[in-house]
Design a protein around this motif. Structure first.
Motif, PDB file in Angstrom:
ATOM      1  N   GLY A 168       0.786  -1.247   0.030  1.00 21.67           N
ATOM      2  CA  GLY A 168       0.130  -0.018  -0.063  1.00 21.67           C
ATOM      3  C   GLY A 168       0.808   1.214  -0.175  1.00 21.67           C
ATOM      4  N   LYS A 169       1.880   1.311   0.748  1.00 15.76           N
ATOM      5  CA  LYS A 169       2.658   2.390   1.031  1.00 15.76           C
ATOM      6  C   LYS A 169       3.421   2.701  -0.458  1.00 15.76           C
ATOM      7  N   SER A 170       3.910   1.576  -1.056  1.00 18.76           N
ATOM      8  CA  SER A 170       4.677   1.638  -2.213  1.00 18.76           C
ATOM      9  C   SER A 170       3.954   2.043  -3.244  1.00 18.76           C
ATOM     10  N   ASN A 171       2.600   1.971  -3.342  1.00 23.63           N
ATOM     11  CA  ASN A 171       1.555   2.016  -4.481  1.00 23.63           C
ATOM     12  C   ASN A 171       1.629   3.596  -4.240  1.00 23.63           C
ATOM     13  N   ALA A 172       1.195   4.201  -3.169  1.00 24.61           N
ATOM     14  CA  ALA A 172       0.991   5.670  -2.895  1.00 24.61           C
ATOM     15  C   ALA A 172       2.534   6.389  -3.479  1.00 24.61           C
ATOM     16  N   ARG A 173       3.568   5.898  -3.033  1.00 27.37           N
ATOM     17  CA  ARG A 173       4.508   6.668  -3.422  1.00 27.37           C
ATOM     18  C   ARG A 173       5.032   6.335  -4.962  1.00 27.37           C
ATOM     19  N   SER A 174       4.795   5.284  -5.469  1.00 28.22           N
ATOM     20  CA  SER A 174       5.120   4.831  -6.994  1.00 28.22           C
ATOM     21  C   SER A 174       4.020   5.710  -7.890  1.00 28.22           C
ATOM     22  N   GLN A 175       2.782   6.071  -7.198  1.00 25.75           N
ATOM     23  CA  GLN A 175       2.043   7.086  -8.128  1.00 25.75           C
ATOM     24  C   GLN A 175       2.604   8.239  -8.115  1.00 25.75           C
ATOM     25  N   LEU A 176       3.292   8.834  -6.995  1.00 23.66           N
ATOM     26  CA  LEU A 176       3.907  10.168  -7.117  1.00 23.66           C
ATOM     27  C   LEU A 176       5.144   9.913  -8.070  1.00 23.66           C
ATOM     28  N   LEU A 177       6.047   8.937  -7.988  1.00 26.48           N
ATOM     29  CA  LEU A 177       7.045   8.861  -8.797  1.00 26.48           C
ATOM     30  C   LEU A 177       6.704   8.629 -10.271  1.00 26.48           C
ATOM     31  N   ASN A 178       5.787   7.680 -10.649  1.00 31.77           N
ATOM     32  CA  ASN A 178       5.385   7.538 -11.846  1.00 31.77           C
ATOM     33  C   ASN A 178       4.969   8.700 -12.499  1.00 31.77           C
ATOM     34  N   ALA A 179       4.283   9.624 -11.629  1.00 30.17           N
ATOM     35  CA  ALA A 179       3.787  11.021 -12.310  1.00 30.17           C
ATOM     36  C   ALA A 179       4.978  12.121 -12.549  1.00 30.17           C
ATOM     37  N   GLY A 180       6.197  11.682 -12.010  1.00 27.58           N
ATOM     38  CA  GLY A 180       7.314  12.326 -12.276  1.00 27.58           C
ATOM     39  C   GLY A 180       7.508  13.413 -10.918  1.00 27.58           C
ATOM     40  N   VAL A 181       6.904  13.183  -9.730  1.00 29.62           N
ATOM     41  CA  VAL A 181       6.663  14.205  -8.646  1.00 29.62           C
ATOM     42  C   VAL A 181       7.749  13.936  -7.593  1.00 29.62           C
ATOM     43  N   ASP A 182       8.777  14.781  -7.478  1.00 31.46           N
ATOM     44  CA  ASP A 182       9.789  14.490  -6.428  1.00 31.46           C
ATOM     45  C   ASP A 182       9.204  14.561  -5.041  1.00 31.46           C
ATOM     46  N   VAL A 183       9.011  13.462  -4.222  1.00 33.17           N
ATOM     47  CA  VAL A 183       8.549  13.612  -3.063  1.00 33.17           C
ATOM     48  C   VAL A 183       9.374  14.265  -2.040  1.00 33.17           C
ATOM     49  N   ASN A 184      10.324  14.735  -2.252  1.00 38.52           N
ATOM     50  CA  ASN A 184      11.013  15.661  -1.240  1.00 38.52           C
ATOM     51  C   ASN A 184      10.844  16.910  -1.649  1.00 38.52           C
ATOM     52  N   ASP A 185      10.090  17.292  -2.742  1.00 36.62           N
ATOM     53  CA  ASP A 185       9.571  18.613  -3.019  1.00 36.62           C
ATOM     54  C   ASP A 185       8.250  18.741  -2.692  1.00 36.62           C
ATOM     55  N   TYR A 186       8.242  19.556  -1.387  1.00 34.40           N
ATOM     56  CA  TYR A 186       6.788  19.822  -0.759  1.00 34.40           C
ATOM     57  C   TYR A 186       5.913  20.557  -1.684  1.00 34.40           C
ATOM     58  N   HIS A 187       6.300  21.650  -2.428  1.00 32.70           N
ATOM     59  CA  HIS A 187       5.433  22.036  -3.368  1.00 32.70           C
ATOM     60  C   HIS A 187       5.086  21.432  -4.645  1.00 32.70           C
ATOM     61  N   ALA A 188       5.900  20.427  -5.082  1.00 33.12           N
ATOM     62  CA  ALA A 188       5.488  19.691  -6.262  1.00 33.12           C
ATOM     63  C   ALA A 188       4.472  18.608  -5.612  1.00 33.12           C
ATOM     64  N   VAL A 189       4.471  18.190  -4.476  1.00 32.22           N
ATOM     65  CA  VAL A 189       3.662  17.232  -4.089  1.00 32.22           C
ATOM     66  C   VAL A 189       2.192  17.866  -3.802  1.00 32.22           C
ATOM     67  N   MET A 190       2.318  18.906  -3.164  1.00 29.88           N
ATOM     68  CA  MET A 190       1.168  19.811  -2.822  1.00 29.88           C
ATOM     69  C   MET A 190       0.440  20.262  -4.300  1.00 29.88           C
ATOM     70  N   ASP A 191       1.190  20.597  -5.176  1.00 24.38           N
ATOM     71  CA  ASP A 191       0.475  20.975  -6.579  1.00 24.38           C
ATOM     72  C   ASP A 191      -0.115  19.591  -7.437  1.00 24.38           C
ATOM     73  N   TYR A 192       0.598  18.514  -7.021  1.00 27.68           N
ATOM     74  CA  TYR A 192       0.051  17.305  -7.921  1.00 27.68           C
ATOM     75  C   TYR A 192      -1.347  16.896  -7.221  1.00 27.68           C
ATOM     76  N   TYR A 193      -1.485  17.023  -6.199  1.00 27.05           N
ATOM     77  CA  TYR A 193      -2.788  16.564  -5.529  1.00 27.05           C
ATOM     78  C   TYR A 193      -3.762  17.789  -5.402  1.00 27.05           C
ATOM     79  N   GLY A 194      -3.204  19.140  -5.863  1.00 25.54           N
ATOM     80  CA  GLY A 194      -4.277  20.284  -5.700  1.00 25.54           C
ATOM     81  C   GLY A 194      -4.388  20.599  -4.287  1.00 25.54           C
ATOM     82  N   LEU A 195      -3.543  20.477  -3.524  1.00 31.32           N
ATOM     83  CA  LEU A 195      -3.789  20.872  -2.038  1.00 31.32           C
ATOM     84  C   LEU A 195      -3.206  22.491  -1.967  1.00 31.32           C
ATOM     85  N   ASN A 196      -3.727  23.325  -0.882  1.00 27.21           N
ATOM     86  CA  ASN A 196      -3.384  24.606  -0.601  1.00 27.21           C
ATOM     87  C   ASN A 196      -1.868  24.606   0.039  1.00 27.21           C
ATOM     88  N   HIS A 197      -0.928  25.371  -0.372  1.00 25.09           N
ATOM     89  CA  HIS A 197       0.320  25.297   0.175  1.00 25.09           C
ATOM     90  C   HIS A 197       0.427  26.067   1.520  1.00 25.09           C
TER      91      HIS A 197
END
Length: 197
Positions: A168-197
Motif C-alpha cells: 500500500g505504501k509503495s503504491n502511493a509513493r509509486s503513483q507520485l514517482l510515476n507521475a514525475g513528482v519529487d516526494v522531497n519537494d513539498y510544493h510539487a507534492v501539494m501541486d500534484y494533489y491540488g492542495l493549498n500550500h
C-alpha cells in the motif's frame, strides 16, 4: 392567315391582361398557422467546434493534510498527538512530512536542514508523531523556539486494497514517482494533489 394569327395573338394577350387585372383588390387573407420549430444547431465558437480533450487519470481524493504548529519546539526531540495516524494508516498508507523553517523553506523529513546543519528523523505510531533532530555525526542537535514554524503531514491513502503494508505504501509513493513528482519537494507534492500550500 398571317392576319388571323396576329389577331389571335392579340386576342390572347388582351384576354390575359384582362384576367389578371380583373376583380378588385381584396384584403389579404389570414396568415397560416406557425410551422414547427427547427432542430437546434450545433454550438461553436467563431463558427467552429473545438476538439474534446483526453480524460485525465483518476486521482486519489483521499489525501489529508495535517498542520502542526512547531514554533515553540525546543531541544532535540518532539512528540505530538495526531489522531489521524491510525493503525490502518500505518499499515497501508504513505505519510509524507515536511517542515517549514524560519527561513521560509520547506524541508522533507527525514532530511538535512539548512544546507547540512542538522538532520530530521520522523517516527509514527498510532496517534503520535515524533521527530528527532541530529547533527550530521548522529549526535543530538538542539533546535531553538522559532527555528521551525510548522510541520505538515500529508497522509496519502493507498489506492490498492491490500493487507500488505509495504504494498500500500509503495503504491502511493509509486503513483507520485510515476507521475514525475519529487516526494522531497513539498510544493510539487501539494501541486500534484491540488492542495493549498
Amino acid at each position: 392567315m398571317k392576319t388571323t394569327m396576329k389577331l389571335l395573338g392579340l386576342a390572347f394577350m388582351t384576354l390575359s391582361l384582362t384576367l389578371t387585372s380583373c376583380g378588385k383588390d381584396g384584403d389579404d387573407g389570414l396568415d397560416g398557422a406557425m410551422g414547427p420549430a427547427g432542430a437546434q444547431g450545433i454550438a461553436g465558437q467563431d463558427g467552429t467546434n473545438g476538439t474534446n480533450g483526453e480524460d485525465g487519470e483518476d486521482g486519489n481524493a483521499n489525501v489529508k493534510t495535517i498542520k502542526i504548529d512547531a514554533s515553540a519546539w525546543e531541544g532535540s526531540f518532539e512528540s505530538v498527538d495526531v489522531s489521524e495516524i491510525t493503525q490502518p494508516v500505518l499499515d497501508n498508507d504513505a505519510i509524507l512530512a515536511y517542515m517549514l523553517s524560519q527561513n521560509s523553506f520547506y524541508y522533507a523529513m527525514p532530511g538535512t536542514v539548512d544546507g547540512g546543519v542538522y538532520n530530521t528523523r520522523p517516527y509514527y505510531k498510532v496517534g503520535k508523531f515524533y521527530v528527532n533532530f541530529n547533527n550530521l555525526d548522529g549526535t543530538n542537535y538542539s533546535i531553538s523556539a522559532g527555528d521551525i514554524v510548522e510541520v505538515k503531514l500529508i497522509i496519502i491513502e493507498s489506492t490498492e486494497s491490500s493487507t500488505s503494508s509495504k504494498s500500500g505504501k509503495s503504491n502511493a509513493r509509486s503513483q507520485l514517482l510515476n507521475a514525475g513528482v519529487d516526494v522531497n519537494d513539498y510544493h510539487a507534492v501539494m501541486d500534484y494533489y491540488g492542495l493549498n500550500h
